[in-house]
Design an enzyme around this catalytic site. Structure first.
Site: not given
Ligand code: TRP
Length: 344
Positions: A208, A205, A121
């Site tokens: 969103k 994956k 991230k």
């Protein structure tokens, strides 16, 4: 060394959290929500909208509360029963932030530096990410352990965070000479749907935050959108559907579509291949789309109904917050005593 998993004497309790960022998708549904619903039948379940985690990256204050309501609408639409399960917002129960601080003093820098999610991230610009983003898994441990939860249904990507929660619980118990005070929480990961991948890249994956909306099926997508997205889903040039699981090797996109079918149908992979092996994607994809629509359209409809009734959602959150607080409060009193704080 004693195995504390087996010697913890408290009751079994399920806890999980979902971030109020962006719309939920099929991966969330199959990997988490469907399992949440199944667990409430025979477990005490605590399900939390983790808004404190959300603010580890910048959020729009005028949208955050509504995003929390949207997650609750999805919870209810998927079949969570607020009379059985406790559904609440993380920020409404103060135990989370308090216990996170104590755990900050238990967890070691080296443990957190190993967390792959932070590295992913934060990317190259780790120096500019918030301290909260680095500390994210410690707050997650606090979420779980403020309720002495023993079982945590999560996606495969949360395995490392769960291991950290176990390490923190174990170190706390040892450091403060409080054997078995905290349970060592176990992840519940297995089963079809544990890892749903992007429809555009079978090695990534379903997420969103993927810029391409075609990469995911959102819970609010209508039948046309679902059908279109499966039609456009990436496959490969290696021919028709394989006859057995070995034939899925090296075909991540096909494996993902078969996995989605299996998870929706509640069948295993081989059963799906028995039906579709040797057939083309022109047969399989429409069948998959139809199955997905039949599962998701009632959920979508219910979600829209709940979103039109925010007062009902707010009642659920308020009641859930009070029940969550009632569990965490006495646990936190014990924690303060164990740490040795002055208590007037
Ligand atoms: N980190 C989890 C995720 O991204 C969300 C989460 C926060 C969570 N606290 C939790 C999950 C506690 C399980 C238990 O999916």
């Amino acid at each position: 060394m004693t195995d504390q998993t087996t010697t913890y004497a408290g009751p079994e309790r399920v806890f999980s959290g979902v971030q109020p960022t962006g719309a939920l998708h099929l991966g969330n549904y199959l990997g988490a929500l469907k399992k949440f619903v199944a667990l409430q039948a025979d477990h005490e379940c605590v399900y939390c909208v983790v808004d404190l985690h959300a603010i580890t990256v910048t959020q729009d204050p005028s949208a955050l509360a509504q995003q929390t309501r949207e997650i609750v609408a999805a919870f209810l639409a998927c079949g969570l029963d607020p009379k059985k399960s406790i559904i609440f917002a993380q920020s409404s129960v103060l135990a989370h932030t308090e216990l996170a601080w104590y755990f900050n003093c238990v967890a070691r820098m080296g443990w957190l530096e190993r967390m792959t999610q932070f590295k992913d991230k934060a990317g190259k610009d780790a120096e500019r990410s918030s301290v909260g983003l680095f500390d994210y898994p410690v707050l997650q441990a606090a979420d779980i352990l403020a309720y002495k939860a023993t079982h945590v249904p999560v996606g495969e990507d949360q395995k490392q965070h769960l291991e950290l929660s176990r390490d923190i619980a174990d170190k706390f118990n040892r450091d403060f000479n409080a054997p078995n005070f905290f349970p060592l929480p176990e992840p519940l990961i297995k089963g079809p749907g544990a890892r749903i991948m992007s429809l555009k890249d079978g090695t990534k994956k379903m997420s969103k935050s993927d810029p391409s909306d075609l990469s995911r099926i959102n819970l609010i997508d209508d039948a046309d959108a679902i059908t279109k997205k499966f039609k456009k889903a990436k496959t490969d040039m290696l021919g028709d559907m394989p006859e057995d699981e070995a034939g899925l090797k090296g075909r991540p996109e096909v494996e993902n579509l078969v996995g989605i079918y299996a998870a929706l149908a509640g069948a295993d992979t081989q059963t799906v291949l028995d039906e579709f092996g040797g057939k083309g994607f022109g047969t399989f994809k429409p069948a998959l789309a139809e199955l997905a629509v039949s599962h998701l359209s009632p959920i979508t409809t219910r979600m829209r109904d709940y979103l039109n009734d925010p007062a009902e959602i707010d009642r659920v959150l308020k009641d859930g917050g009070a029940r969550a607080d009632a569990i965490a409060r006495p646990i936190m009193e014990e924690v303060r005593e164990i740490i040795g704080f002055w208590q007037g």
